[in-house]
Write a protein that holds these residues in place. Structure first.
Motif, PDB file in Angstrom:
ATOM      1  N   PRO A  17       0.800  -1.236   0.000  1.00 52.69           N
ATOM      2  CA  PRO A  17       0.000   0.000   0.000  1.00 52.69           C
ATOM      3  C   PRO A  17       0.830   1.281   0.000  1.00 52.69           C
ATOM      4  O   PRO A  17       0.317   2.340  -0.350  1.00 52.69           O
ATOM      5  CB  PRO A  17      -0.827  -0.115   1.284  1.00 52.69           C
ATOM      6  N   GLU A  28       6.238  -5.295   4.258  1.00 53.05           N
ATOM      7  CA  GLU A  28       6.984  -4.988   5.489  1.00 53.05           C
ATOM      8  C   GLU A  28       8.041  -6.068   5.741  1.00 53.05           C
ATOM      9  O   GLU A  28       7.724  -7.225   6.033  1.00 53.05           O
ATOM     10  CB  GLU A  28       6.079  -4.882   6.728  1.00 53.05           C
ATOM     11  N   VAL A  44      13.288  -2.067  13.630  1.00 56.55           N
ATOM     12  CA  VAL A  44      12.535  -1.204  12.702  1.00 56.55           C
ATOM     13  C   VAL A  44      11.861  -0.027  13.391  1.00 56.55           C
ATOM     14  O   VAL A  44      11.467   0.928  12.724  1.00 56.55           O
ATOM     15  CB  VAL A  44      11.481  -1.999  11.886  1.00 56.55           C
ATOM     16  N   TRP A  81       0.448  -5.569   9.065  1.00 53.96           N
ATOM     17  CA  TRP A  81      -0.076  -4.245   9.429  1.00 53.96           C
ATOM     18  C   TRP A  81       0.488  -3.751  10.760  1.00 53.96           C
ATOM     19  O   TRP A  81       0.643  -2.541  10.973  1.00 53.96           O
ATOM     20  CB  TRP A  81      -1.613  -4.255   9.426  1.00 53.96           C
ATOM     21  N   ALA A  96       3.695  -2.386   9.672  1.00 56.24           N
ATOM     22  CA  ALA A  96       3.464  -1.166   8.882  1.00 56.24           C
ATOM     23  C   ALA A  96       3.172   0.017   9.798  1.00 56.24           C
ATOM     24  O   ALA A  96       3.616   1.147   9.547  1.00 56.24           O
ATOM     25  CB  ALA A  96       2.313  -1.379   7.905  1.00 56.24           C
ATOM     26  N   ASN A 106       6.607   0.960  11.349  1.00 61.56           N
ATOM     27  CA  ASN A 106       7.740   1.189  10.452  1.00 61.56           C
ATOM     28  C   ASN A 106       7.393   2.050   9.235  1.00 61.56           C
ATOM     29  O   ASN A 106       8.260   2.733   8.697  1.00 61.56           O
ATOM     30  CB  ASN A 106       8.324  -0.161  10.021  1.00 61.56           C
ATOM     31  N   SER A 107       6.131   2.047   8.794  1.00 59.09           N
ATOM     32  CA  SER A 107       5.772   2.833   7.602  1.00 59.09           C
ATOM     33  C   SER A 107       4.978   4.092   7.938  1.00 59.09           C
ATOM     34  O   SER A 107       4.927   5.009   7.122  1.00 59.09           O
ATOM     35  CB  SER A 107       4.973   1.984   6.601  1.00 59.09           C
ATOM     36  N   VAL A 108       4.323   4.128   9.095  1.00 58.64           N
ATOM     37  CA  VAL A 108       3.533   5.318   9.440  1.00 58.64           C
ATOM     38  C   VAL A 108       4.129   6.058  10.638  1.00 58.64           C
ATOM     39  O   VAL A 108       4.325   7.274  10.596  1.00 58.64           O
ATOM     40  CB  VAL A 108       2.053   4.944   9.696  1.00 58.64           C
ATOM     41  N   GLU A 109       4.462   5.345  11.710  1.00 58.34           N
ATOM     42  CA  GLU A 109       4.955   6.033  12.907  1.00 58.34           C
ATOM     43  C   GLU A 109       6.222   6.869  12.671  1.00 58.34           C
ATOM     44  O   GLU A 109       6.323   7.972  13.228  1.00 58.34           O
ATOM     45  CB  GLU A 109       5.192   5.020  14.043  1.00 58.34           C
ATOM     46  N   ARG A 159       4.957  15.157   4.342  1.00 58.48           N
ATOM     47  CA  ARG A 159       5.389  13.739   4.349  1.00 58.48           C
ATOM     48  C   ARG A 159       4.364  12.852   5.060  1.00 58.48           C
ATOM     49  O   ARG A 159       4.092  11.729   4.641  1.00 58.48           O
ATOM     50  CB  ARG A 159       6.758  13.596   5.032  1.00 58.48           C
ATOM     51  N   ARG A 169       1.898   9.680   3.456  1.00 61.42           N
ATOM     52  CA  ARG A 169       1.710   8.332   4.017  1.00 61.42           C
ATOM     53  C   ARG A 169       0.240   8.080   4.351  1.00 61.42           C
ATOM     54  O   ARG A 169      -0.307   7.016   4.045  1.00 61.42           O
ATOM     55  CB  ARG A 169       2.563   8.141   5.290  1.00 61.42           C
ATOM     56  N   LEU A 188      -1.878   7.308   1.316  1.00 62.89           N
ATOM     57  CA  LEU A 188      -1.773   5.927   0.819  1.00 62.89           C
ATOM     58  C   LEU A 188      -2.526   4.965   1.743  1.00 62.89           C
ATOM     59  O   LEU A 188      -3.159   4.016   1.279  1.00 62.89           O
ATOM     60  CB  LEU A 188      -0.303   5.525   0.679  1.00 62.89           C
ATOM     61  N   LEU A 189      -2.455   5.235   3.035  1.00 60.54           N
ATOM     62  CA  LEU A 189      -3.202   4.396   3.981  1.00 60.54           C
ATOM     63  C   LEU A 189      -4.704   4.552   3.733  1.00 60.54           C
ATOM     64  O   LEU A 189      -5.452   3.554   3.713  1.00 60.54           O
ATOM     65  CB  LEU A 189      -2.847   4.796   5.413  1.00 60.54           C
ATOM     66  N   ARG A 230      -6.137   5.422   0.954  1.00 56.93           N
ATOM     67  CA  ARG A 230      -6.431   4.756  -0.320  1.00 56.93           C
ATOM     68  C   ARG A 230      -6.637   3.251  -0.103  1.00 56.93           C
ATOM     69  O   ARG A 230      -7.551   2.645  -0.656  1.00 56.93           O
ATOM     70  CB  ARG A 230      -5.253   5.005  -1.279  1.00 56.93           C
ATOM     71  N   MET A 282      -2.107   0.195  14.320  1.00 50.57           N
ATOM     72  CA  MET A 282      -2.253   1.335  13.402  1.00 50.57           C
ATOM     73  C   MET A 282      -3.079   2.442  14.050  1.00 50.57           C
ATOM     74  O   MET A 282      -2.726   3.624  13.957  1.00 50.57           O
ATOM     75  CB  MET A 282      -2.893   0.882  12.094  1.00 50.57           C
TER      76      MET A 282
END
Lengths: 218, 218
Positions: A55, A71, A105, B100, B103, B106-109, B138, B142, B145-146, B148, B167
């Motif tokens: 995503p 991930e 991470v 998730w 994610a 690592n991808s949002v926080e 930034r 993110r 995309l989440l 979406r 999340m």
């Protein structure tokens, strides 16, 4: 069933093994699982077909039959749960190894990502040099605590585990900053990790993508 | 065996539920597991006794007999593995829920942590306003995309899971920035999470620590 991972068709690191597919390749090599690789351009990574798998439009992904994962932490954990060798059998030790995967991470990588963001996105700003020095300090603080924990041990908690694989993957990406080398035990830890045969095979495999891309482009 | 977690004796968020013990309290409430809390001052968090449990000197930790864990993701995963209700039974869905969880941290926080670092450490710098605007961009990327991915679904992948808990925990901490509210479906998602009885019990429990600290200080 042979899993398929995705990786950069043209990695911005020029084959230095800094892209995140390296961690997944390494885990697959540690457990002796063959895999296929589908290479993606930057444009393809932002297309709906890839966003349905990842995503946030990044690499790597992991596909195994109907299962699609993203991930690196989750992919490495999935690999570790399906094969012997990357997680201790004893439940407490297993939970602690997973804690180190998350620590890699969530407690170490973010300060490195912040430095990368500054390096790539704020290089032309008046504050660039001052912020890069601040960020080096923040990375040093985290690495200092990690170094304190590691002490003279070979690995973070007993035998080599997926926790070490993830932490070494994060440290490997930080290595070009020169900050890891300031902590002798962390540098030695990373050296031990990189000497593993599985790491070497994974490194060679990602380098081969870069080399093939170079020759193909000539 | 009743586990013990650690939390701030005096949370800098003044009981708004932004500290990371909230995620662990919430997971424990979701599965109906009673727990004890040991409160720590900022000084105690940096002492050797706590660093032996949490190498980076933070909260929360989780103790259950001889087992000591840190990292909210690892603690929540441990709780989810030991009780029904936070992870799907079907192996593929379970692996995706764990993806998730990673994610979230690592991808949002990390983009949120970067904004917090700027807010707390760079407020007196000439570049503060310009960087805060960059960081909002930034975070927005993110979250976009989440959003979406989530679309009109209630939860990220089927039923509520530990992936949603992590999340929503990250989004809850981002909520004061006003950026979550820019995405109607994410705001509704966070609203659904916060309406859960387990979330409400966890929130009340951490608020009680703040309230007790306030009255104790008068």
């Amino acid at each position: 069933m042979t899993p398929t991972i995705t990786a950069f068709a043209a990695s911005p690191d020029r084959g230095r093994g800094l892209a995140r597919d390296m961690r997944v390749r390494w885990a697959l090599e540690e457990v002796g699982q063959a895999y296929e690789v589908r290479l993606l351009s930057f444009a393809e990574m932002k297309e709906p077909a890839h966003l349905a798998r990842q995503p946030f439009g990044q690499i790597p992904t992991y596909e195994e039959g109907d299962l699609v994962l993203f991930e690196t932490g989750a992919i490495v954990l999935h690999i570790a749960e399906g094969h012997a060798g990357l997680l201790p059998v004893e439940p407490g030790a297993r939970a602690r190894a997973i804690a180190w995967m998350f620590a890699a991470v969530n407690s170490v990588e973010p300060v490195g990502l912040e430095r990368e963001a500054c390096f790539f996105l704020e290089r032309d700003k008046s504050w660039y040099a001052e912020r890069m020095a601040m960020l080096a300090g923040r990375i040093r603080d985290r690495l200092g605590l990690l170094s304190r924990h590691l002490g003279q041990a070979d690995w973070l908690d007993g035998a080599f585990s997926a926790g070490d694989l993830m932490m070494a993957g994060v440290l490997f990406r930080l290595k070009p900053t020169g900050l890891v080398a300031e902590f002798a035990n962390l540098a030695a830890y990373l050296g031990r990790a990189a000497e593993r045969a599985a790491f070497q095979r994974a490194f060679a495999a990602q380098m081969a993508v870069f080399t093939a891309g170079q020759s193909g482009g000539r």
